[in-house]
Design a protein around this motif. Structure first.
Motif, PDB file in Angstrom:
ATOM      1  N   GLY A  27       0.767  -1.326  -0.216  1.00 56.55           N
ATOM      2  CA  GLY A  27       0.104   0.079  -0.027  1.00 56.55           C
ATOM      3  C   GLY A  27       0.819   1.213   0.041  1.00 56.55           C
ATOM      4  O   GLY A  27       2.121   1.377  -0.168  1.00 56.55           O
ATOM      5  N   HIS A  28       0.348   2.360   0.182  1.00 59.34           N
ATOM      6  CA  HIS A  28       1.222   3.739   0.290  1.00 59.34           C
ATOM      7  C   HIS A  28       1.243   4.090   1.600  1.00 59.34           C
ATOM      8  O   HIS A  28       0.605   3.745   2.555  1.00 59.34           O
ATOM      9  CB  HIS A  28      -0.096   4.788  -0.276  1.00 59.34           C
ATOM     10  N   ASP A  29       2.346   4.953   1.760  1.00 57.31           N
ATOM     11  CA  ASP A  29       2.659   5.580   2.900  1.00 57.31           C
ATOM     12  C   ASP A  29       1.709   6.364   3.700  1.00 57.31           C
ATOM     13  O   ASP A  29       0.830   6.936   2.741  1.00 57.31           O
ATOM     14  CB  ASP A  29       3.914   6.278   2.782  1.00 57.31           C
ATOM     15  N   GLU A  30       1.490   6.392   4.806  1.00 54.76           N
ATOM     16  CA  GLU A  30       0.623   7.466   5.486  1.00 54.76           C
ATOM     17  C   GLU A  30       1.016   8.861   5.218  1.00 54.76           C
ATOM     18  O   GLU A  30       1.978   9.396   5.487  1.00 54.76           O
ATOM     19  CB  GLU A  30       0.426   7.247   6.738  1.00 54.76           C
ATOM     20  N   THR A  31       0.063   9.572   4.421  1.00 54.96           N
ATOM     21  CA  THR A  31       0.193  11.017   4.083  1.00 54.96           C
ATOM     22  C   THR A  31       0.384  11.683   5.427  1.00 54.96           C
ATOM     23  O   THR A  31       1.177  12.772   5.307  1.00 54.96           O
ATOM     24  CB  THR A  31      -0.953  11.581   3.305  1.00 54.96           C
ATOM     25  N   ALA A  32      -0.334  11.421   6.420  1.00 57.97           N
ATOM     26  CA  ALA A  32      -0.279  12.158   7.551  1.00 57.97           C
ATOM     27  C   ALA A  32       0.830  12.288   8.251  1.00 57.97           C
ATOM     28  O   ALA A  32       1.413  13.215   9.003  1.00 57.97           O
ATOM     29  CB  ALA A  32      -1.431  11.548   8.549  1.00 57.97           C
ATOM     30  N   ASP A  33       1.952  11.110   8.033  1.00 57.49           N
ATOM     31  CA  ASP A  33       3.010  11.179   8.686  1.00 57.49           C
ATOM     32  C   ASP A  33       4.128  11.900   7.795  1.00 57.49           C
ATOM     33  O   ASP A  33       5.140  11.904   8.377  1.00 57.49           O
ATOM     34  CB  ASP A  33       3.482   9.500   8.772  1.00 57.49           C
ATOM     35  N   ALA A  34       3.695  11.970   6.690  1.00 61.75           N
ATOM     36  CA  ALA A  34       5.003  12.496   5.581  1.00 61.75           C
ATOM     37  C   ALA A  34       4.836  14.072   5.740  1.00 61.75           C
ATOM     38  O   ALA A  34       4.170  14.897   6.299  1.00 61.75           O
ATOM     39  CB  ALA A  34       4.516  12.457   4.343  1.00 61.75           C
ATOM     40  N   THR A  35       6.168  14.673   5.892  1.00 67.18           N
ATOM     41  CA  THR A  35       6.519  16.046   5.914  1.00 67.18           C
ATOM     42  C   THR A  35       6.199  16.713   4.588  1.00 67.18           C
ATOM     43  O   THR A  35       6.696  16.197   3.501  1.00 67.18           O
ATOM     44  CB  THR A  35       7.920  16.451   6.216  1.00 67.18           C
ATOM     45  N   ALA A  36       5.581  17.813   4.504  1.00 66.75           N
ATOM     46  CA  ALA A  36       5.095  18.400   3.262  1.00 66.75           C
ATOM     47  C   ALA A  36       6.361  19.060   2.626  1.00 66.75           C
ATOM     48  O   ALA A  36       7.065  19.885   3.534  1.00 66.75           O
ATOM     49  CB  ALA A  36       4.163  19.728   3.486  1.00 66.75           C
ATOM     50  N   ALA A  37       6.714  18.896   1.412  1.00 66.00           N
ATOM     51  CA  ALA A  37       7.917  19.405   0.736  1.00 66.00           C
ATOM     52  C   ALA A  37       7.572  21.116   0.386  1.00 66.00           C
ATOM     53  O   ALA A  37       8.641  21.712   0.416  1.00 66.00           O
ATOM     54  CB  ALA A  37       8.149  18.749  -0.620  1.00 66.00           C
ATOM     55  N   PHE A  38       6.171  21.286   0.215  1.00 67.76           N
ATOM     56  CA  PHE A  38       5.978  22.594   0.162  1.00 67.76           C
ATOM     57  C   PHE A  38       4.598  23.108   0.762  1.00 67.76           C
ATOM     58  O   PHE A  38       3.791  22.150   0.928  1.00 67.76           O
ATOM     59  CB  PHE A  38       5.778  22.987  -1.524  1.00 67.76           C
ATOM     60  N   VAL A  39       4.599  24.126   1.131  1.00 67.42           N
ATOM     61  CA  VAL A  39       3.073  24.743   1.482  1.00 67.42           C
ATOM     62  C   VAL A  39       2.767  25.996   0.754  1.00 67.42           C
ATOM     63  O   VAL A  39       3.512  26.763   0.323  1.00 67.42           O
ATOM     64  CB  VAL A  39       3.428  25.508   3.008  1.00 67.42           C
ATOM     65  N   ALA A  40       1.472  25.943   0.233  1.00 71.85           N
ATOM     66  CA  ALA A  40       1.140  27.103  -0.549  1.00 71.85           C
ATOM     67  C   ALA A  40      -0.488  27.403  -0.241  1.00 71.85           C
ATOM     68  O   ALA A  40      -1.287  26.398   0.348  1.00 71.85           O
ATOM     69  CB  ALA A  40       1.398  26.854  -1.997  1.00 71.85           C
ATOM     70  N   THR A  41      -0.968  28.560  -0.919  1.00 71.74           N
ATOM     71  CA  THR A  41      -2.677  28.745  -0.725  1.00 71.74           C
ATOM     72  C   THR A  41      -2.950  28.105  -2.135  1.00 71.74           C
ATOM     73  O   THR A  41      -2.248  27.866  -3.092  1.00 71.74           O
ATOM     74  CB  THR A  41      -2.915  30.046  -0.625  1.00 71.74           C
ATOM     75  N   SER A  42      -4.433  27.658  -1.948  1.00 73.28           N
ATOM     76  CA  SER A  42      -4.804  27.056  -3.275  1.00 73.28           C
ATOM     77  C   SER A  42      -4.873  28.188  -4.619  1.00 73.28           C
ATOM     78  O   SER A  42      -4.352  27.648  -5.751  1.00 73.28           O
ATOM     79  CB  SER A  42      -6.479  26.715  -3.027  1.00 73.28           C
ATOM     80  N   ASP A  43      -5.193  29.217  -4.417  1.00 79.87           N
ATOM     81  CA  ASP A  43      -5.090  30.230  -5.425  1.00 79.87           C
ATOM     82  C   ASP A  43      -3.794  30.422  -5.875  1.00 79.87           C
ATOM     83  O   ASP A  43      -3.513  30.237  -7.113  1.00 79.87           O
ATOM     84  CB  ASP A  43      -5.972  31.774  -4.892  1.00 79.87           C
ATOM     85  N   ASP A  44      -2.613  30.350  -5.058  1.00 80.99           N
ATOM     86  CA  ASP A  44      -1.289  30.600  -5.614  1.00 80.99           C
ATOM     87  C   ASP A  44      -0.757  29.462  -6.197  1.00 80.99           C
ATOM     88  O   ASP A  44       0.227  29.414  -7.256  1.00 80.99           O
ATOM     89  CB  ASP A  44      -0.220  30.940  -4.249  1.00 80.99           C
ATOM     90  N   ILE A  45      -0.942  28.206  -5.725  1.00 79.70           N
ATOM     91  CA  ILE A  45      -0.428  27.105  -6.575  1.00 79.70           C
ATOM     92  C   ILE A  45      -0.976  26.913  -7.818  1.00 79.70           C
ATOM     93  O   ILE A  45      -0.344  26.450  -8.871  1.00 79.70           O
ATOM     94  CB  ILE A  45      -0.336  25.914  -5.533  1.00 79.70           C
ATOM     95  N   VAL A  46      -2.392  27.218  -8.067  1.00 75.26           N
ATOM     96  CA  VAL A  46      -2.829  26.862  -9.190  1.00 75.26           C
ATOM     97  C   VAL A  46      -2.482  27.665 -10.203  1.00 75.26           C
ATOM     98  O   VAL A  46      -1.946  27.831 -11.441  1.00 75.26           O
ATOM     99  CB  VAL A  46      -4.548  27.152  -9.226  1.00 75.26           C
ATOM    100  N   GLN A  47      -2.359  29.456  -9.823  1.00 72.99           N
ATOM    101  CA  GLN A  47      -1.626  30.148 -10.700  1.00 72.99           C
ATOM    102  C   GLN A  47      -0.126  30.036 -11.028  1.00 72.99           C
ATOM    103  O   GLN A  47       0.270  30.136 -12.396  1.00 72.99           O
ATOM    104  CB  GLN A  47      -1.725  31.438  -9.994  1.00 72.99           C
ATOM    105  N   GLU A  48       0.540  29.251 -10.285  1.00 75.03           N
ATOM    106  CA  GLU A  48       1.917  28.885 -10.582  1.00 75.03           C
ATOM    107  C   GLU A  48       1.924  27.675 -11.656  1.00 75.03           C
ATOM    108  O   GLU A  48       2.598  27.874 -12.638  1.00 75.03           O
ATOM    109  CB  GLU A  48       2.594  28.326  -9.215  1.00 75.03           C
ATOM    110  N   PHE A  49       1.073  26.824 -11.341  1.00 71.31           N
ATOM    111  CA  PHE A  49       0.802  25.773 -12.522  1.00 71.31           C
ATOM    112  C   PHE A  49       0.402  26.697 -13.846  1.00 71.31           C
ATOM    113  O   PHE A  49       0.926  26.363 -15.137  1.00 71.31           O
ATOM    114  CB  PHE A  49      -0.172  24.925 -12.325  1.00 71.31           C
ATOM    115  N   LEU A  50      -0.517  27.546 -14.015  1.00 71.00           N
ATOM    116  CA  LEU A  50      -0.971  28.325 -14.919  1.00 71.00           C
ATOM    117  C   LEU A  50       0.174  29.025 -15.643  1.00 71.00           C
ATOM    118  O   LEU A  50       0.331  29.158 -16.703  1.00 71.00           O
ATOM    119  CB  LEU A  50      -2.140  29.111 -15.044  1.00 71.00           C
ATOM    120  N   ASP A  51       1.242  29.668 -14.896  1.00 75.76           N
ATOM    121  CA  ASP A  51       2.251  30.454 -15.009  1.00 75.76           C
ATOM    122  C   ASP A  51       3.298  29.507 -15.895  1.00 75.76           C
ATOM    123  O   ASP A  51       4.301  30.052 -17.013  1.00 75.76           O
ATOM    124  CB  ASP A  51       2.860  31.308 -14.029  1.00 75.76           C
TER     125      ASP A  51
END
Length: 142
Positions: A27-51
């Motif tokens: 199975g997969h590792d538990e996401t709750a135990d993983a450290t986030a590589a990045f932190v962002a707001t929803s609007d900012d990350i979508v804009q980053e993908f669009l850019d």
């Protein structure tokens, strides 16, 4: 001599089959135990993908990230929460599918952590926007 080769092949098959079975059941590792590589707001990350779709894809896909923003929609199946869409704008959405159904989603702002699986959007369309897909998500409580 042939008998030893047959025995070796049978043993190799058993070891290989056992390893394959173990990996398929892991199975997969538990996401709750993983450290986030990045932190962002929803609007900012979508804009980053669009850019910069290629650069953002390389940077984020298959990585655990933490996203925060307003709850746009709660998705349910058979009465259980299966996901949440985070956005302050109907064109800039982070769609999260949960690893395990949470008991509830807080009203207003929410933070989730999950694995980025891809982005669907087009910066050049008449209504630019897109949806970032976040899988194996968990609600982050602070």
């Amino acid at each position: 001599m042939i008998k030893k080769i047959i025995i070796a092949l049978v043993l190799l098959g058993i070891v290989g089959g056992s390893a394959g079975y173990y990996m398929s059941q892991k199975g997969h590792d538990e996401t709750a135990d993983a450290t986030a590589a990045f932190v962002a707001t929803s609007d900012d990350i979508v804009q980053e993908f669009l850019d910069d779709l290629p650069g953002s894809t390389t940077k984020y896909v298959d990585k655990v990230i933490e996203i925060s923003g307003p709850v746009f929609e709660v998705m349910k199946t058979d009465g259980k929460i299966t996901g949440v869409k985070i956005s302050s704008d109907e064109f800039f959405i982070v769609s999260c599918t949960f690893q395990e159904s949470p008991a509830e989603i807080p009203e207003g702002e929410v933070s989730v952590k999950g694995v980025v699986s891809g982005f669907n959007g087009d910066a050049d369309s008449m209504l630019p926007g897109g949806t970032l897909e976040l899988n194996r998500a968990v609600v982050v409580t602070k």
